[in-house]
Write a protein that holds these residues in place. Structure first.
Motif, short mmCIF file in Angstrom:
data_model
loop_
_atom_site.label_atom_id
_atom_site.label_comp_id
_atom_site.label_asym_id
_atom_site.label_seq_id
_atom_site.Cartn_x
_atom_site.Cartn_y
_atom_site.Cartn_z
N ARG A 7 0.83 -1.21 0.00
CA ARG A 7 0.00 0.00 0.00
C ARG A 7 0.87 1.26 0.00
N ASP A 8 1.85 1.30 0.89
CA ASP A 8 2.72 2.47 0.98
C ASP A 8 3.51 2.70 -0.31
N THR A 9 3.99 1.62 -0.91
CA THR A 9 4.75 1.72 -2.16
C THR A 9 3.88 2.27 -3.28
N LEU A 10 2.67 1.75 -3.40
CA LEU A 10 1.77 2.20 -4.47
C LEU A 10 1.35 3.65 -4.28
N ILE A 11 1.04 4.02 -3.04
CA ILE A 11 0.63 5.40 -2.78
C ILE A 11 1.79 6.36 -3.03
N ARG A 12 2.98 6.00 -2.56
CA ARG A 12 4.16 6.86 -2.79
C ARG A 12 4.43 7.03 -4.29
N ALA A 13 4.33 5.93 -5.03
CA ALA A 13 4.59 5.99 -6.48
C ALA A 13 3.56 6.89 -7.16
N ARG A 14 2.30 6.75 -6.79
CA ARG A 14 1.24 7.57 -7.38
C ARG A 14 1.41 9.03 -7.01
N GLU A 15 1.67 9.30 -5.75
CA GLU A 15 1.82 10.69 -5.30
C GLU A 15 3.07 11.35 -5.87
N ALA A 16 4.13 10.56 -6.06
CA ALA A 16 5.36 11.11 -6.64
C ALA A 16 5.11 11.61 -8.07
N LYS A 17 4.18 10.98 -8.74
CA LYS A 17 3.82 11.39 -10.11
C LYS A 17 2.66 12.38 -10.10
N GLN A 18 2.23 12.76 -8.90
CA GLN A 18 1.13 13.71 -8.71
C GLN A 18 -0.13 13.29 -9.46
N LEU A 19 -0.48 12.02 -9.27
CA LEU A 19 -1.66 11.46 -9.93
C LEU A 19 -2.72 11.13 -8.90
N THR A 20 -3.97 11.26 -9.31
CA THR A 20 -5.09 10.77 -8.51
C THR A 20 -5.31 9.30 -8.87
N GLN A 21 -6.10 8.61 -8.07
CA GLN A 21 -6.43 7.24 -8.41
C GLN A 21 -7.17 7.19 -9.74
N GLU A 22 -8.05 8.14 -9.96
CA GLU A 22 -8.81 8.20 -11.21
C GLU A 22 -7.87 8.36 -12.42
N GLN A 23 -6.84 9.17 -12.27
CA GLN A 23 -5.88 9.37 -13.36
C GLN A 23 -5.08 8.09 -13.64
N VAL A 24 -4.72 7.37 -12.60
CA VAL A 24 -4.01 6.10 -12.79
C VAL A 24 -4.87 5.15 -13.61
N VAL A 25 -6.13 5.04 -13.23
CA VAL A 25 -7.05 4.15 -13.95
C VAL A 25 -7.18 4.59 -15.40
N SER A 26 -7.39 5.87 -15.62
CA SER A 26 -7.57 6.40 -16.97
C SER A 26 -6.32 6.20 -17.83
N MET A 27 -5.17 6.51 -17.28
CA MET A 27 -3.92 6.41 -18.03
C MET A 27 -3.52 4.97 -18.32
#
Length: 81
Positions: A7-27
């Protein structure tokens, strides 16, 4: 890797790229909802290999990270038997 570490790894990776969960799904182009991605990120659901391979490049992680928990749990069960 524990569920919390994933969980921490995934959240850090997403936040480092300044993405929302919705953006990850879309991209990712994965055919999943933001809610399902949230369950993956929290370690409550494990994605299919296909979905993992679509999400991982967006986050900049290896797709195998989603399956490391299961492997470690099997090893612990085997060694404690």
């Amino acid at each position: 890797m524990t569920k919390e570490q994933l969980r921490d790894t995934l959240i850090r990776a997403r936040e480092a790229k300044q993405l929302t969960q919705e953006q990850v799904v879309s991209m990712s182009g994965a055919n999943i909802t933001r809610q399902y991605y949230s369950m993956i990120e929290n370690g409550d659901r494990r994605p299919s290999v296909d979905v993992a391979k679509k999400i991982a490049p967006v986050l900049g992680v290896s797709w195998t990270i989603f399956f490391e928990i299961e492997s470690n749990q099997k090893l612990r069960k085997t060694s404690s038997s």
